[in-house]
Design a protein around this motif. Structure first.
Motif, PDB file in Angstrom:
ATOM      1  N   ASN A 129       0.846  -1.193   0.000  1.00 55.17           N
ATOM      2  CA  ASN A 129       0.000   0.000   0.000  1.00 55.17           C
ATOM      3  C   ASN A 129       0.883   1.245   0.000  1.00 55.17           C
ATOM      4  N   PRO A 130       1.206   1.801  -1.162  1.00 53.69           N
ATOM      5  CA  PRO A 130       2.100   2.967  -1.222  1.00 53.69           C
ATOM      6  C   PRO A 130       1.498   4.190  -0.551  1.00 53.69           C
ATOM      7  N   MET A 131       2.375   5.050  -0.045  1.00 54.73           N
ATOM      8  CA  MET A 131       1.931   6.339   0.494  1.00 54.73           C
ATOM      9  C   MET A 131       1.209   7.138  -0.589  1.00 54.73           C
ATOM     10  N   GLN A 132       0.249   7.945  -0.168  1.00 51.75           N
ATOM     11  CA  GLN A 132      -0.402   8.848  -1.109  1.00 51.75           C
ATOM     12  C   GLN A 132       0.481  10.054  -1.393  1.00 51.75           C
ATOM     13  N   GLU A 133       0.990  10.684  -0.325  1.00 51.14           N
ATOM     14  CA  GLU A 133       1.850  11.847  -0.510  1.00 51.14           C
ATOM     15  C   GLU A 133       2.544  12.218   0.790  1.00 51.14           C
ATOM     16  N   VAL A 134       3.618  12.983   0.630  1.00 54.62           N
ATOM     17  CA  VAL A 134       4.324  13.615   1.744  1.00 54.62           C
ATOM     18  C   VAL A 134       4.263  15.110   1.500  1.00 54.62           C
ATOM     19  N   THR A 135       3.816  15.859   2.499  1.00 53.93           N
ATOM     20  CA  THR A 135       3.636  17.296   2.328  1.00 53.93           C
ATOM     21  C   THR A 135       4.435  18.076   3.364  1.00 53.93           C
ATOM     22  N   ALA A 136       4.761  19.308   3.009  1.00 55.32           N
ATOM     23  CA  ALA A 136       5.422  20.240   3.932  1.00 55.32           C
ATOM     24  C   ALA A 136       4.604  21.520   3.949  1.00 55.32           C
ATOM     25  N   ALA A 137       4.153  21.927   5.120  1.00 57.25           N
ATOM     26  CA  ALA A 137       3.317  23.114   5.227  1.00 57.25           C
ATOM     27  C   ALA A 137       3.585  23.819   6.551  1.00 57.25           C
ATOM     28  N   VAL A 138       3.350  25.114   6.563  1.00 58.54           N
ATOM     29  CA  VAL A 138       3.521  25.912   7.775  1.00 58.54           C
ATOM     30  C   VAL A 138       2.425  25.540   8.768  1.00 58.54           C
ATOM     31  N   GLU A 139       2.822  25.257   9.992  1.00 59.27           N
ATOM     32  CA  GLU A 139       1.865  24.966  11.050  1.00 59.27           C
ATOM     33  C   GLU A 139       2.521  25.244  12.393  1.00 59.27           C
ATOM     34  N   ALA A 140       1.748  25.135  13.458  1.00 63.70           N
ATOM     35  CA  ALA A 140       2.261  25.369  14.803  1.00 63.70           C
ATOM     36  C   ALA A 140       2.137  24.100  15.623  1.00 63.70           C
ATOM     37  N   LYS A 141       3.096  23.908  16.507  1.00 58.61           N
ATOM     38  CA  LYS A 141       3.079  22.777  17.421  1.00 58.61           C
ATOM     39  C   LYS A 141       3.565  23.256  18.778  1.00 58.61           C
ATOM     40  N   ASP A 142       2.763  23.044  19.808  1.00 57.39           N
ATOM     41  CA  ASP A 142       3.114  23.475  21.163  1.00 57.39           C
ATOM     42  C   ASP A 142       3.482  24.962  21.185  1.00 57.39           C
ATOM     43  N   ASN A 143       2.690  25.753  20.476  1.00 59.84           N
ATOM     44  CA  ASN A 143       2.865  27.208  20.406  1.00 59.84           C
ATOM     45  C   ASN A 143       4.164  27.628  19.713  1.00 59.84           C
ATOM     46  N   VAL A 144       4.746  26.727  18.939  1.00 58.49           N
ATOM     47  CA  VAL A 144       5.941  27.041  18.160  1.00 58.49           C
ATOM     48  C   VAL A 144       5.578  26.988  16.680  1.00 58.49           C
ATOM     49  N   ASN A 145       5.936  28.044  15.945  1.00 58.77           N
ATOM     50  CA  ASN A 145       5.680  28.067  14.514  1.00 58.77           C
ATOM     51  C   ASN A 145       6.785  27.318  13.779  1.00 58.77           C
ATOM     52  N   GLY A 146       6.410  26.659  12.713  1.00 56.58           N
ATOM     53  CA  GLY A 146       7.403  25.929  11.947  1.00 56.58           C
ATOM     54  C   GLY A 146       6.793  25.241  10.755  1.00 56.58           C
ATOM     55  N   VAL A 147       7.434  24.159  10.336  1.00 53.79           N
ATOM     56  CA  VAL A 147       6.988  23.381   9.180  1.00 53.79           C
ATOM     57  C   VAL A 147       6.688  21.960   9.633  1.00 53.79           C
ATOM     58  N   GLY A 148       5.526  21.488   9.286  1.00 53.37           N
ATOM     59  CA  GLY A 148       5.146  20.113   9.587  1.00 53.37           C
ATOM     60  C   GLY A 148       5.300  19.252   8.345  1.00 53.37           C
ATOM     61  N   ILE A 149       6.034  18.154   8.491  1.00 57.48           N
ATOM     62  CA  ILE A 149       6.159  17.179   7.407  1.00 57.48           C
ATOM     63  C   ILE A 149       5.138  16.087   7.698  1.00 57.48           C
TER      64      ILE A 149
END
Length: 398
Positions: A129-149
């Motif tokens: 079952n191959p992955m559909q996609e890998v994305t990189a987008a701006v988001e926040a985690k634990d009140n820290v801004n960054g990029v989520g893969i």
């Protein structure tokens, strides 16, 4: 997963450490040590040279591990095929390329040079079952801004269910204070100016994930994954120029998933001081000729899919200042103390020759231009090869 972690897990499980009443720091040392073979073996449906790692357990206080050399390693299948492996550095690689085929059973065999023999249970390839996609987008985690893969996957038949992920990130580094002139010390200790090599200007860093990344969709109405595999703060220098990540998705069976789940729990620092220590982490490999011969590891036959993505910092943060560099790159100079202090603008105590000889600093400007004193920067600011490689990866695209 780091091989060193897996080596030490056996020691964690064999020790009984009661520290609930401790009030002061105590060095954790191994009072007794029992050697075991450690196996890392995952074969996949990729047609390639397959790899297996064999090492020995390390003591708790050890900072390295020893490879298990001189072993006979091979894999058989239920169609009568045998795939032999040869020793190569700290791993064993198959002598021919091969791939796991659906519905065929595979079994790992290991014979060590000191006479121990081990074999795995027969294992079959998991759902492809191959992955559909890998994305990189701006988001926040634990009140820290960054990029989520994020990794996205879907199986309409709900036959995948158990997922394991690995990644390797690579990033381009451009030296911020690189100069065409380089200062070195001659054999007599005098300062000499040379043409600087452009090979010290652009480098590439690379890191693999160290945590065990697992997802299961048992509690979901759909076999759908939207998994945050990596979060990078917008202040992390690795994104400054160009960044790439290679993601691998393994589909696991229930037994393998449970093994990796337990391994993940044991590899956490909190597990070391747990008041309830489990026994030996049992995988699907056992001793053939002596049950007292201990082995740690799992023979995994898993389908895999891979995807690589790239992005530039400006793609996701247009117009925003770049993250801070890995080192402080403020220029400074060396001056002789007067009245116990170093006069401005030279804030470092002379002479600079000791720091230059130890490759702590890089020349920036001054004397070669006719100035009365020289400005310097911390070595990584003028030469990225002090902490990264200047060899461009073969897969890299700008």
């Amino acid at each position: 997963m780091k091989n060193y972690k897996l080596n030490n897990i056996l020691v964690f499980t064999l020790l009984v450490i009661f520290c609930n009443s401790c009030t002061e720091a105590y060095p954790l040392l191994t009072n007794s040590y029992e050697e075991a073979l450690v196996v890392e073996a995952t074969i996949t449906n990729e047609l390639k040279t397959q790899e297996i790692k064999l090492t020995k357990t390390a003591k708790f206080e050890d900072e390295s591990y020893l490879p298990e050399s001189g072993a006979e390693v091979f894999i058989t299948d239920d169609s009568g095929n045998q795939y032999n492996f040869k020793e190569d550095a700290e791993k064993y690689i198959s002598t021919v390329e091969f791939q796991a085929i659906p519905e065929r059973k595979y079994q790992l065999h290991i014979n060590t040079k000191d006479g121990r023999s081990f074999e795995s249970s027969p294992e079959t390839l998991t759902t492809i079952n191959p992955m559909q996609e890998v994305t990189a987008a701006v988001e926040a985690k634990d009140n820290v801004n960054g990029v989520g893969i994020r990794i996205k996957s879907y199986d309409a038949s709900h036959a995948s269910t158990y997922y394991r992920y690995e990644y390797e990130e690579t990033y381009k580094i451009v030296t911020p204070k690189w100069r065409p002139t380089k200062a070195v010390l001659s054999n007599t200790g005098s300062l000499v100016f040379l043409t600087n090599s452009p090979d010290t200007k652009v480098c590439y860093g690379s890191k693999k994930n160290t945590d065990i990344l697992l997802v299961n969709t048992n509690d979901l109405s759909e076999d759908r994954v939207d998994f945050l595999a990596r979060f990078i703060s917008d202040q992390d220098y690795i994104m400054t120029t160009r960044y790439s990540i290679l993601v691998k998705q393994y589909i696991e069976n229930l037994a393998a998933f449970n093994y990796y789940t337990t391994l993940k729990k044991l590899s956490g620092p909190e597990s070391i001081l747990s008041p309830t220590q489990p026994g030996l982490l049992q995988g699907n490999i056992k001793s053939v000729n002596n049950l007292n011969n201990k082995i740690v590891g799992y023979f995994d036959v898993a389908s895999v899919s891979t995807e690589r993505i790239y992005f530039n910092y400006n793609d996701l943060f247009p117009g925003k200042a770049a993250p801070p560099y890995v080192a402080d790159c403020q220029e400074y100079c060396y001056g002789s103390p007067e009245n116990g202090t170093v006069p401005e603008p030279c804030t470092h105590v002379a002479p600079f020759t000791e720091d230059l000889g130890r490759n702590i600093i890089s020349y920036f400007s001054g004397l070669d231009d006719g100035g009365s004193f020289s400005y310097w920067v911390n070595a990584p600011c003028g030469d990225c090869t002090t902490f990264a490689s200047n060899i461009k990866p073969t897969f890299w695209t700008d």
